[in-house]
Scaffold this active site. Structure first.
Site, PDB file in Angstrom:
ATOM      1  N   ASN A  42       0.862  -1.187   0.000  1.00 42.87           N
ATOM      2  CA  ASN A  42       0.000   0.000   0.000  1.00 42.87           C
ATOM      3  C   ASN A  42       0.894   1.231   0.000  1.00 42.87           C
ATOM      4  O   ASN A  42       1.491   1.568   1.020  1.00 42.87           O
ATOM      5  CB  ASN A  42      -0.884  -0.023   1.263  1.00 42.87           C
ATOM      6  CG  ASN A  42      -1.673   1.268   1.430  1.00 42.87           C
ATOM      7  OD1 ASN A  42      -1.829   2.047   0.485  1.00 42.87           O
ATOM      8  ND2 ASN A  42      -2.170   1.498   2.636  1.00 42.87           N
TER       9      ASN A  42
ATOM     10  N   HIS B 123      -9.394   1.029   5.560  1.00 41.30           N
ATOM     11  CA  HIS B 123      -8.071   1.296   6.139  1.00 41.30           C
ATOM     12  C   HIS B 123      -8.253   2.282   7.293  1.00 41.30           C
ATOM     13  O   HIS B 123      -9.070   3.204   7.208  1.00 41.30           O
ATOM     14  CB  HIS B 123      -7.136   1.876   5.070  1.00 41.30           C
ATOM     15  CG  HIS B 123      -5.699   1.905   5.510  1.00 41.30           C
ATOM     16  ND1 HIS B 123      -5.220   2.866   6.379  1.00 41.30           N
ATOM     17  CD2 HIS B 123      -4.656   1.084   5.234  1.00 41.30           C
ATOM     18  CE1 HIS B 123      -3.934   2.635   6.605  1.00 41.30           C
ATOM     19  NE2 HIS B 123      -3.566   1.556   5.922  1.00 41.30           N
TER      20      HIS B 123
ATOM     21  N   GLU C 139      -6.600   4.751   8.191  1.00 42.01           N
ATOM     22  CA  GLU C 139      -6.436   6.166   7.817  1.00 42.01           C
ATOM     23  C   GLU C 139      -7.725   6.711   7.205  1.00 42.01           C
ATOM     24  O   GLU C 139      -8.069   7.874   7.407  1.00 42.01           O
ATOM     25  CB  GLU C 139      -5.235   6.315   6.862  1.00 42.01           C
ATOM     26  CG  GLU C 139      -3.923   6.151   7.616  1.00 42.01           C
ATOM     27  CD  GLU C 139      -2.743   5.704   6.773  1.00 42.01           C
ATOM     28  OE1 GLU C 139      -2.796   5.786   5.535  1.00 42.01           O
ATOM     29  OE2 GLU C 139      -1.753   5.237   7.378  1.00 42.01           O
TER      30      GLU C 139
ATOM     31  N   GLU D  90      -4.959  -4.850  11.212  1.00 37.58           N
ATOM     32  CA  GLU D  90      -3.938  -3.812  11.307  1.00 37.58           C
ATOM     33  C   GLU D  90      -4.129  -3.023  12.602  1.00 37.58           C
ATOM     34  O   GLU D  90      -4.929  -2.060  12.636  1.00 37.58           O
ATOM     35  CB  GLU D  90      -4.065  -2.848  10.126  1.00 37.58           C
ATOM     36  CG  GLU D  90      -3.815  -3.494   8.782  1.00 37.58           C
ATOM     37  CD  GLU D  90      -3.250  -2.479   7.799  1.00 37.58           C
ATOM     38  OE1 GLU D  90      -2.152  -2.722   7.305  1.00 37.58           O
ATOM     39  OE2 GLU D  90      -3.880  -1.443   7.551  1.00 37.58           O
TER      40      GLU D  90
ATOM     41  N   GLY E 242       2.855   2.487  10.612  1.00 39.71           N
ATOM     42  CA  GLY E 242       3.784   3.583  10.358  1.00 39.71           C
ATOM     43  C   GLY E 242       4.540   4.049  11.592  1.00 39.71           C
ATOM     44  O   GLY E 242       5.154   5.110  11.583  1.00 39.71           O
TER      45      GLY E 242
END
Ligand code: PEP
Length: 261
Positions: free
Chosen positions: A13, A103, A105, A175, A181
């Protein structure tokens, strides 16, 4: 549950990184580093930004590359007055096969609700593509002992009203948000525990046969140095990789995890 019958799936990704020139270079370099045996052993999906999709698709077709084209997001309607959005139907026309949905985000920054995620899953499957459905807890939820409530709640909502066949063809990515990150990774045991709970929940929602076929990924600071341990877990069938997928050499090493102890 043993993962012998499920082909591993490794997804890169890129998020909002790499313009279309950089995308071409990146895919060419990756293609040079990976072998026929690698593609026989793992499915490799690449998820560039929208503006790169056509260039990457053309490269994959022209050079007969074995990468599977993916997208990072889509709108749930086929077309209409949704300025700035891109429909699942448009992605399908570009030979996109996998679309990331839910996701963290998108959920946390853009306020996508579980209901919206569900409608995107319907659109993706209606257009004969595979959703990679992300679920995961925040650090606060984890510390409050709410990991399973959050993750399994998101899962139940995503799978609502989907048939056995539709569930079987999905990819679910666990996740943990605190690991994305950040350089922090869930321990392989921890990831296995949550992912095996996801598989058990799928068995309850659908059937044991469906649960044993559906592919489950881990995502959160995966690197070449931790991939082997993650992939050694019985319920983990692949990984969703953000930062480390931007470096073709690193991503190639991730895809070739089986060659190292
Ligand atoms: C992601 O973007 O889904 C992700 C897991 O990112 P990273 O690998 O950088 O943690």
């Amino acid at each position: 549950m043993s993962n012998e019958t499920r082909k591993p799936i490794i997804s890169g990704n890129w998020k909002m990184n790499h313009n279309h020139f950089e995308a071409i270079q990146s895919v060419q370099k990756l293609a040079y580093l990976l072998t026929k045996d690698d593609f026989a052993a793992v499915d490799v999906t690449i998820h560039p930004p929208f503006t790169d999709l056509r260039s990457v698709q053309t490269l994959i077709d022209a050079d007969e590359l074995k990468f599977i084209l993916g997208a990072q997001h889509c709108h749930e309607s086929d077309s209409g007055a949704f300025t700035g959005e891109v429909s699942a139907a448009f992605l399908a026309k570009l030979n996109v096969n996998y679309v990331i949905v839910g996701h963290s985000e998108r959920r946390e920054i853009f306020g996508e609700t579980s209901e919206l995620v569900q409608s995107k899953i319907v659109a993706i499957q209606k257009n004969k593509m595979t959703p990679i459905i992300c679920v995961g807890e925040t650090l606060a939820e984890r510390e409050a002992g709410k990991t399973y409530d959050k993750v399994l709640g998101q899962l139940r909502s995503a799978l609502e009203k989907r048939s056995h066949e539709q569930i079987k063809s999905m990819v679910i990515a666990y996740e943990p948000i605190w690991a994305i990150g950040t350089g922090k990774t869930a321990t392989a045991d921890d990831a296995q525990r949550v992912i095996s709970a996801i598989r058990e929940e799928i068995a309850k929602i659908s059937s044991a046969t469906v649960a044993s076929s559906v592919r489950l990924q881990y995502g959160g600071s995966v690197k070449a140095s931790n991939i082997s341990e993650i992939m050694s877990q019985p319920d983990i069938d692949g990984v969703l990789v953000g930062g480390a997928s931007l470096d073709s050499a690193e991503f190639a090493r991730i895809c070739q995890y089986r060659l190292r102890p």
